[in-house]
Design an enzyme around this catalytic site. Structure first.
Site, PDB file in Angstrom:
ATOM      1  NE  ARG A 171      -1.909  -1.395   3.562  1.00 27.72           N
ATOM      2  CZ  ARG A 171      -2.246  -1.568   4.826  1.00 27.72           C
ATOM      3  NH1 ARG A 171      -3.434  -1.166   5.251  1.00 27.72           N
ATOM      4  NH2 ARG A 171      -1.422  -2.128   5.685  1.00 27.72           N
TER       5      ARG A 171
ATOM      6  CG  HIS B 299      -3.013 -20.488   6.566  1.00 26.69           C
ATOM      7  ND1 HIS B 299      -3.119 -21.839   6.856  1.00 26.69           N
ATOM      8  CD2 HIS B 299      -3.983 -19.888   7.286  1.00 26.69           C
ATOM      9  CE1 HIS B 299      -4.111 -22.036   7.703  1.00 26.69           C
ATOM     10  NE2 HIS B 299      -4.666 -20.859   7.981  1.00 26.69           N
TER      11      HIS B 299
ATOM     12  CD  GLU C 151       6.004 -25.265  40.775  1.00 27.09           C
ATOM     13  OE1 GLU C 151       5.724 -26.183  39.980  1.00 27.09           O
ATOM     14  OE2 GLU C 151       7.113 -25.183  41.342  1.00 27.09           O
TER      15      GLU C 151
END
Ligand code: NAD
Ligand code: MG
Length: 328
Positions: free
Chosen positions: A47, A107, A226
């Site tokens: 663009r 994709h 954790e």
């Protein structure tokens, strides 16, 4: 399945051709730079006045408006976001397509779900690196590459697969290994994988793990280490040595506890949920939902993003990463 390597791909298939890369974001920049370094004639279609325009010019590329790049190109690599592609295709690409051009995707979403329908006299291929763009560039600069999938949706020239392999070689992927698949399999498995495991599954698991510890009264900082921080170290082990190698590296207590208790936590019901969500991908319901959400301005996406940003896990995480120098 055959793994295609450097010797299976021939750059001749791109010789004398101009490759027009549309979009200069994560994949666009990486693939354009790698192809150019591999000796391919690359131009950019962007663009006018956009941020990418300046960046691509600074990187030394000839930059044109999208329609002009398509007119000058033989191979068009559509590397703008999937939701933007249909409009870019209709406005700038379709009117300028010539017979025997090649349309390349990273994709399969828009081709597979029918949001882009190219004419019958062009090749439609896919080269999908299995890695974020910056890594595609980094690995190439180290003299290696990242694995990729290739697929052929439409073979007008009779050379579509060889052209896909040449692109894969040019971006460094045949150094790591390339698998041939279909637009359908790539698209569906990619969406199912990111929803059930990589993005969706992992976030939920970490979030619930953190919330559980905090609700039981443990300090959030402890819960963060954790449930989140250590997940990276465990994942590194799995990546390097497999599940068995990771299990061999943790204590016997962790080994026994993990194997005996894990299936009660992530149980059969989770798998049933995965099946249900996979079905929504396969029947196109998810694609429709996402396209509608995008057309409404992605309001729901923005809401969910700020919700997660404000989660206690994220606040504690930002604090800890700042103290440990991982984040500014
Ligand atoms: P991105 O979001 O990084 O691309 C942004 C670029 O697209 C911008 O720099 C601009 O050049 C252009 N752009 C954005 N909006 C535009 C508009 N409205 N009009 C014109 N140009 C616009 O995209 P990405 O993540 O590189 O994805 C490109 C393709 O690669 C997609 O098909 C995606 O599925 C695929 N892919 C991405 C990754 C990844 O790691 N990001 C990995 C494999 C495949
Ligand atoms: Mg994905």
């Amino acid at each position: 399945m055959k793994l295609y390597m450097d010797e299976d791909a021939n750059m001749q298939y791109l010789q004398g051709k101009t490759v027009a890369v549309i979009g200069y974001g994560s994949q666009g920049r990486a693939q354009a730079l790698n192809l150019r370094d591999s000796g391919v004639n690359v131009i950019l279609g962007l663009r006018k006045g956009g941020k990418s325009w300046k960046k691509a010019s600074q990187d030394g590329f000839e930059v044109y408006t999208i329609d002009e790049a398509v007119r000058r190109g033989d191979v068009i690599m559509l590397l703008v976001p999937d939701m933007v592609q249909p409009e870019i295709y209709e406005r700038y690409i379709a009117p300028n397509l010539r017979e025997s051009m090649v349309l390349d995707f990273a994709h399969g979403f828009n081709i597979h779900f029918g949001y882009i329908n190219p004419p019958g006299d062009v090749d439609v291929i896919m080269v999908a690196p299995k890695s974020p763009g910056p890594r595609v560039r980094e690995k190439y600069q180290e003299g290696f590459g990242v694995p990729a999938l290739i697929a052929v949706h439409q073979d007008h020239s009779g050379n579509a697969k060889d052209i896909a392999l040449a692109i894969a070689k040019g971006i460094g992927a045949t150094r790591a290994g390339v698998l041939e698949t279909t637009f359908k399999d790539e698209t569906e498995s990619d969406l199912i994988g990111e929803q059930t495991v990589l993005v969706g599954g992992l976030i939920q698991l970490i979030k619930y793990g953190f919330e559980n510890l905090v609700e039981l009264g443990y300090p959030p900082e402890l819960a963060y280490f954790e449930a989140c921080n250590e997940a990276k170290l465990i994942m590194d082990l799995i990546y390097e040595k497999g599940l068995t190698g990771m299990l061999r590296a943790v204590s016997d207590t962790a080994k026994y506890g993990g194997l005996a208790v894990g299936p009660f936590v992530v149980d059969e019901r989770v798998k049933e949920n995965m099946k249900m969500m996979a079905e929504r991908v396969r029947n196109g319901e998810f694609a429709k939902q996402w396209v509608e959400e995008y057309r409404r301005g992605s309001k729901e996406l923005k809401r969910m993003m700020s919700e997660i940003e404000e989660h206690e896990l994220e606040k504690v995480g930002r604090k800890i990463r700042r103290i440990s120098g991982l984040e500014e």
